[in-house]
Design an enzyme around this catalytic site. Structure first.
Site, PDB file in Angstrom:
ATOM      1  CG  HIS A  96      -1.963   1.048   1.149  1.00 39.23           C
ATOM      2  ND1 HIS A  96      -1.703   2.361   1.466  1.00 39.23           N
ATOM      3  CD2 HIS A  96      -3.250   1.011   0.732  1.00 39.23           C
ATOM      4  CE1 HIS A  96      -2.807   3.080   1.253  1.00 39.23           C
ATOM      5  NE2 HIS A  96      -3.755   2.284   0.811  1.00 39.23           N
ATOM      6  CD  GLU A  98      -2.565   5.143   3.637  1.00 36.31           C
ATOM      7  OE1 GLU A  98      -2.876   4.233   4.425  1.00 36.31           O
ATOM      8  OE2 GLU A  98      -3.410   5.825   3.010  1.00 36.31           O
ATOM      9  N   GLY A 173      -7.792   8.994  -0.056  1.00 38.60           N
ATOM     10  CA  GLY A 173      -8.232   9.781   1.094  1.00 38.60           C
ATOM     11  C   GLY A 173      -8.405  11.260   0.802  1.00 38.60           C
ATOM     12  CB  SER A 211     -11.565   9.227  -3.412  1.00 37.82           C
ATOM     13  OG  SER A 211     -10.614   9.839  -2.557  1.00 37.82           O
TER      14      SER A 211
HETATM   15  P1  PGA Z   1      -9.700   5.795   0.215  1.00 34.49           P
HETATM   16  O1  PGA Z   1      -8.469   4.787   0.448  1.00 34.49           O
HETATM   17  O2  PGA Z   1     -10.826   4.996  -0.361  1.00 34.49           O
HETATM   18  O3  PGA Z   1      -9.995   6.342   1.573  1.00 34.49           O
HETATM   19  O4  PGA Z   1      -9.207   6.850  -0.745  1.00 34.49           O
HETATM   20  C1  PGA Z   1      -8.192   3.763  -0.472  1.00 34.49           C
HETATM   21  C2  PGA Z   1      -6.957   3.007  -0.016  1.00 34.49           C
HETATM   22  O5  PGA Z   1      -5.988   3.633   0.413  1.00 34.49           O
HETATM   23  O6  PGA Z   1      -6.919   1.748  -0.072  1.00 34.49           O
END
Ligand code: PGA
Length: 248
Positions: A96, A98, A173, A211
């Site tokens: 991911h 992140e 996000g 999103s």
């Molecule tokens: P989000 O996150 O739907 O809040 O944009 C998606 C993700 O990071 O898997």
């Protein structure tokens, strides 16, 4: 192809809020029917066993948000594939954005995590995606192509057993979604890359993430190379997640 919709709960929740969310999911049509889409949720590690137990017998599967490359041993803080299987996980998200950015995970480490997941009977959901700067510099396909290539080179004949999630970092996000056309263009290039690496990998499910909401899911899922979604924020509300899965 049957679509796949996966909820990534990230570092959210508590026993109380998870119970409420699960109750909502079990009360929705997801739990019993889900005839068109496969559905799974990925809670934080500490809640995985609870969530898997609560969802047992339903059509909703469970996955982890990460996995160690090691099978066991002196690796403080890590969680191994056999442990994830032991508590009921079927999927493991790897790479991911992140984790790539906050934990400096390299393309090769992500590929090794995908291999670890497969070797312990889990389906890796390999995330790829470009930053806004990379997109604006015209590097989107080069970046996601490089991220995917490490996985192709590492997995060899097992390539067809993975799931790939295209998640543009600028859409995660932020409330900004890639347009269906933007997402489709990248998915088509990922599909071509998988297919040229291994003909049987042409059927690897390609999820879109970033999103995804009830009001944009249907348009995204209608694209020919979008096989489902990886859902963050909207996966924390049972009604929204169920609506997205229904759109699939
Ligand atoms: P989000 O996150 O739907 O809040 O944009 C998606 C993700 O990071 O898997």
């Amino acid at each position: 192809m049957k679509k796949l919709v996966v909820g990534n709960w990230k570092m959210h929740g508590s026993r109380a809020s998870n119970a409420e969310l699960i109750q909502g999911l079990l009360a929705s049509d997801l739990a019993t029917t889900a005839p068109r889409a496969d559905v799974a949720v990925c809670p934080p590690f500490v809640y995985l066993a609870d969530v898997a137990a609560a969802l047992q017998g339903s059509a909703i599967g469970v996955g982890s948000q990460d996995i160690s490359v090691q099978a066991q041993g002196a690796y403080t803080g890590e969680v191994a594939g056999p442990m994830l299987r032991d508590v009921g996980a079927t999927y493991a998200i790897v790479g991911h954005s992140e984790r790539r950015s906050y934990h400096a995970e390299s393309d090769q480490l992500v590929a090794d995590k995908a291999r670890a997941a497969l070797s312990h009977g889990l389906i890796p959901i390999v995330c790829v995606g470009e930053t806004l700067a990379e997109r604006e510099a015209g590097q989107t396909e080069a970046v996601v192509g490089r991220q995917l290539q490490a996985v192709i080179d590492t997995l060899g004949a097992d390539l067809a057993r993975i799931v790939v999630a295209y998640e543009p970092v600028w859409a995660i996000g932020t409330g900004k979604t890639a347009s269906p056309e933007q997402a489709q263009a990248v998915h088509a290039s990922l599909r071509a890359q998988l297919k040229s690496a291994r003909s049987e990998a042409a059927v690897v499910p390609l999820l879109y993430g970033g999103s995804v909401k009830p009001d944009n899911a249907a348009q995204l899922f209608a694209q020919p190379d979008i096989d489902g979604g990886l859902i963050g924020g909207a996966a924390l509300k049972a009604a929204d997640f169920a609506a997205i899965a229904r759109a699939a």
